[in-house]
Motif scaffolding. Structure first.
Motif, PDB file in Angstrom:
ATOM      1  N   SER A   1       0.860  -1.188   0.000  1.00 43.14           N
ATOM      2  CA  SER A   1       0.000   0.000   0.000  1.00 43.14           C
ATOM      3  C   SER A   1       0.896   1.237   0.000  1.00 43.14           C
ATOM      4  O   SER A   1       2.056   1.169   0.382  1.00 43.14           O
ATOM      5  N   GLY A   2       0.338   2.356  -0.448  1.00 40.78           N
ATOM      6  CA  GLY A   2       1.166   3.550  -0.551  1.00 40.78           C
ATOM      7  C   GLY A   2       2.167   3.415  -1.690  1.00 40.78           C
ATOM      8  O   GLY A   2       2.124   2.479  -2.485  1.00 40.78           O
ATOM      9  N   GLU A   3       3.087   4.366  -1.775  1.00 43.59           N
ATOM     10  CA  GLU A   3       4.096   4.382  -2.836  1.00 43.59           C
ATOM     11  C   GLU A   3       5.481   4.216  -2.218  1.00 43.59           C
ATOM     12  O   GLU A   3       6.007   5.138  -1.583  1.00 43.59           O
ATOM     13  N   PRO A   4       6.089   3.038  -2.369  1.00 44.41           N
ATOM     14  CA  PRO A   4       7.352   2.752  -1.665  1.00 44.41           C
ATOM     15  C   PRO A   4       8.516   3.661  -2.038  1.00 44.41           C
ATOM     16  O   PRO A   4       9.436   3.838  -1.239  1.00 44.41           O
ATOM     17  N   THR A   5       8.501   4.240  -3.246  1.00 45.31           N
ATOM     18  CA  THR A   5       9.627   5.101  -3.621  1.00 45.31           C
ATOM     19  C   THR A   5       9.610   6.434  -2.886  1.00 45.31           C
ATOM     20  O   THR A   5      10.551   7.211  -3.008  1.00 45.31           O
ATOM     21  N   MET A   6       8.564   6.694  -2.098  1.00 45.89           N
ATOM     22  CA  MET A   6       8.555   7.886  -1.253  1.00 45.89           C
ATOM     23  C   MET A   6       9.417   7.702  -0.006  1.00 45.89           C
ATOM     24  O   MET A   6       9.818   8.682   0.624  1.00 45.89           O
ATOM     25  N   TYR A   7       9.695   6.448   0.345  1.00 50.16           N
ATOM     26  CA  TYR A   7      10.530   6.168   1.509  1.00 50.16           C
ATOM     27  C   TYR A   7      11.969   6.560   1.181  1.00 50.16           C
ATOM     28  O   TYR A   7      12.587   5.985   0.274  1.00 50.16           O
ATOM     29  N   PRO A   8      12.536   7.548   1.856  1.00 51.16           N
ATOM     30  CA  PRO A   8      13.835   8.103   1.453  1.00 51.16           C
ATOM     31  C   PRO A   8      15.016   7.159   1.616  1.00 51.16           C
ATOM     32  O   PRO A   8      16.077   7.392   1.038  1.00 51.16           O
ATOM     33  N   LYS A   9      14.854   6.087   2.391  1.00 53.54           N
ATOM     34  CA  LYS A   9      15.954   5.153   2.604  1.00 53.54           C
ATOM     35  C   LYS A   9      15.719   3.843   1.852  1.00 53.54           C
ATOM     36  O   LYS A   9      16.219   2.781   2.243  1.00 53.54           O
ATOM     37  N   LEU A  10      15.008   3.933   0.735  1.00 53.66           N
ATOM     38  CA  LEU A  10      14.710   2.740  -0.053  1.00 53.66           C
ATOM     39  C   LEU A  10      15.967   2.029  -0.561  1.00 53.66           C
ATOM     40  O   LEU A  10      16.023   0.795  -0.529  1.00 53.66           O
ATOM     41  N   PRO A  11      17.006   2.740  -1.024  1.00 55.91           N
ATOM     42  CA  PRO A  11      18.219   2.023  -1.447  1.00 55.91           C
ATOM     43  C   PRO A  11      18.815   1.171  -0.327  1.00 55.91           C
ATOM     44  O   PRO A  11      19.205   0.017  -0.543  1.00 55.91           O
ATOM     45  N   GLU A  12      18.866   1.742   0.870  1.00 51.70           N
ATOM     46  CA  GLU A  12      19.402   0.993   2.009  1.00 51.70           C
ATOM     47  C   GLU A  12      18.515  -0.213   2.341  1.00 51.70           C
ATOM     48  O   GLU A  12      19.012  -1.284   2.710  1.00 51.70           O
ATOM     49  N   LEU A  13      17.204  -0.036   2.197  1.00 50.67           N
ATOM     50  CA  LEU A  13      16.279  -1.127   2.479  1.00 50.67           C
ATOM     51  C   LEU A  13      16.496  -2.293   1.512  1.00 50.67           C
ATOM     52  O   LEU A  13      16.593  -3.459   1.934  1.00 50.67           O
ATOM     53  N   ILE A  14      16.593  -1.989   0.226  1.00 46.72           N
ATOM     54  CA  ILE A  14      16.776  -3.056  -0.763  1.00 46.72           C
ATOM     55  C   ILE A  14      18.125  -3.741  -0.578  1.00 46.72           C
ATOM     56  O   ILE A  14      18.243  -4.972  -0.658  1.00 46.72           O
ATOM     57  N   LYS A  15      19.155  -2.964  -0.283  1.00 45.42           N
ATOM     58  CA  LYS A  15      20.470  -3.577  -0.054  1.00 45.42           C
ATOM     59  C   LYS A  15      20.453  -4.454   1.200  1.00 45.42           C
ATOM     60  O   LYS A  15      21.117  -5.508   1.237  1.00 45.42           O
ATOM     61  N   TYR A  16      19.713  -4.042   2.200  1.00 43.42           N
ATOM     62  CA  TYR A  16      19.590  -4.865   3.402  1.00 43.42           C
ATOM     63  C   TYR A  16      18.898  -6.189   3.070  1.00 43.42           C
ATOM     64  O   TYR A  16      19.350  -7.261   3.490  1.00 43.42           O
ATOM     65  N   LEU A  17      17.807  -6.127   2.294  1.00 36.40           N
ATOM     66  CA  LEU A  17      17.101  -7.350   1.915  1.00 36.40           C
ATOM     67  C   LEU A  17      18.008  -8.275   1.105  1.00 36.40           C
ATOM     68  O   LEU A  17      17.998  -9.493   1.288  1.00 36.40           O
ATOM     69  N   LYS A  18      18.814  -7.700   0.230  1.00 34.98           N
ATOM     70  CA  LYS A  18      19.746  -8.508  -0.571  1.00 34.98           C
ATOM     71  C   LYS A  18      20.800  -9.185   0.300  1.00 34.98           C
ATOM     72  O   LYS A  18      21.322 -10.244  -0.050  1.00 34.98           O
ATOM     73  N   SER A  19      21.101  -8.587   1.427  1.00 33.75           N
ATOM     74  CA  SER A  19      22.133  -9.140   2.303  1.00 33.75           C
ATOM     75  C   SER A  19      21.642 -10.347   3.102  1.00 33.75           C
ATOM     76  O   SER A  19      22.454 -11.085   3.662  1.00 33.75           O
ATOM     77  N   LEU A  20      20.331 -10.560   3.154  1.00 32.82           N
ATOM     78  CA  LEU A  20      19.777 -11.673   3.916  1.00 32.82           C
ATOM     79  C   LEU A  20      19.999 -12.974   3.160  1.00 32.82           C
ATOM     80  O   LEU A  20      19.737 -13.063   1.958  1.00 32.82           O
ATOM     81  N   GLU A  21      20.468 -13.973   3.852  1.00 27.17           N
ATOM     82  CA  GLU A  21      20.877 -15.225   3.206  1.00 27.17           C
ATOM     83  C   GLU A  21      19.736 -15.903   2.446  1.00 27.17           C
ATOM     84  O   GLU A  21      19.951 -16.500   1.388  1.00 27.17           O
TER      85      GLU A  21
END
Length: 339
Positions: A147-167
């Motif tokens: 819900s909402g628009e995720p690209t409004m979250y200013p720390k989206l790059p950090e969020l995606i990189k964090y998800l990629k780091s999960l095994e």
């Protein structure tokens, strides 16, 4: 002021979804943490019962029961789309300042706990597949699109990189309305693109765009077109998701304009689907505004006839969706077991 007389700066307050809205969201089976939301979609719950899988499983090989659908901007969006089945009536302001948002790891820790609560309720039903329930507790696919628009979250790059780091992570899908092209550019610049990026595409001309999306930005059409053009060069899998609504954008006369969008974006895939009369969209549209599957097929076939770079790849009748694949920018439809 501290005991020593020094001025102590207050920590910035995190954005919170209003308590009255949280109550309604939880009643609708959402999990909520600060400004973020999580949920179990219809197909995830059906998968638990062995009653089928989402079309993303058929099209791309995504494991339905191991998919976590969430948003870091649960009640924030720049549009008020007429077909949106999410609770957009609750959407708050247009700003999410970096100093007032939760950190990615905090978001995921809290949302994982909320999601676990939603899953635990299924263990008491003997018709549920316990093995799938166990596996679902540790997601391997993330759909940032609830819900909402995720690209409004200013720390989206950090969020995606964090998800990629999960095994356990195998793939990440991000759905955007295209109103934040600067954020899409930031994702690329910071090597934080998702596995697959979707652009919501429901209008091929300015007037239709205003009527369907009901945007809040004055330059919304320009913003969307900037995002559209970026798709042709982004270093990730790209998709146009065309939602057809009877009387709004399904006229054959619009086919050439949609074909032009396919040419400009040069995406890997095009998902053409009917509007579905569910959720809060039922307050704004009628059941008859949904297209029949034959009508979706016809629209898809006409697009292919007008642009031979694309071919019909597959379909899901129950979801009223046809997917096209770009032959000239070919990529394997199935997601590899890594981001």
């Amino acid at each position: 002021m501290s005991c020593s007389g020094e001025v102590v700066e207050k920590e910035p307050e995190l954005i919170q979804i209003r308590s009255s809205i949280v109550k309604q969201l939880k009643k609708a089976k959402y999990g909520v943490a600060d400004h973020s939301t999580v949920g179990l979609c219809h197909w995830t719950k059906k998968s638990f019962r062995g009653e089928g899988t989402c079309y993303k499983h058929k099209f791309y090989g995504i494991s339905t029961h191991s998919c976590m659908e969430f948003s870091p901007a649960g009640m924030y969006c720049e549009n008020r789309c007429v077909y949106c089945w999410r609770p957009m009536e609750f959407y708050d302001s247009m700003e999410m300042q970096p100093q007032n948002v939760a950190e990615p790891e905090d978001i995921m820790t809290k949302l994982m706990a909320e999601r676990k609560k939603l899953i635990m309720g299924h263990y008491g039903d003997p018709n549920q597949d316990k093995k799938k329930l166990d596996e679902s507790l540790l997601p391997n696919h993330y759909a940032i699109s609830l819900s909402g628009e995720p690209t409004m979250y200013p720390k989206l790059p950090e969020l995606i990189k964090y998800l990629k780091s999960l095994e356990a992570t195998k793939s990440i899908f991000l759905v955007t309305n295209g109103q934040e092209p600067d954020m899409i550019q930031k994702l690329e610049d910071e090597d934080a693109l998702p596995t697959q990026l979707y652009l919501s595409t429901n209008a091929a001309d300015y007037q239709s765009f205003l009527k369907i999306n009901r945007p809040r930005y004055d330059d919304s059409w320009e913003r969307w077109n900037r995002t559209l053009k970026m798709l042709s060069t982004l270093g990730t899998r790209t998709v146009l998701r065309i939602t057809l609504i009877r009387g709004y954008n399904d006229d054959e006369g619009m086919i050439p304009a949609f074909v032009s969008l396919l040419q400009k974006s040069n995406v890997h895939f095009v998902e053409i689907k009917s509007y579905m009369h569910i959720g809060r969209s039922t307050n704004r549209l009628e059941h008859s505004d949904m297209l029949e599957m034959d009508e979706v097929r016809s629209f898809a076939d006409k697009l292919v006839q007008e642009n031979n770079a694309f071919t019909v790849m597959d379909e899901s009748e129950i979801s009223r969706i046809v997917i096209l694949q770009n032959k000239k920018r070919f990529i394997d439809r199935f997601i590899p077991a890594y981001c």
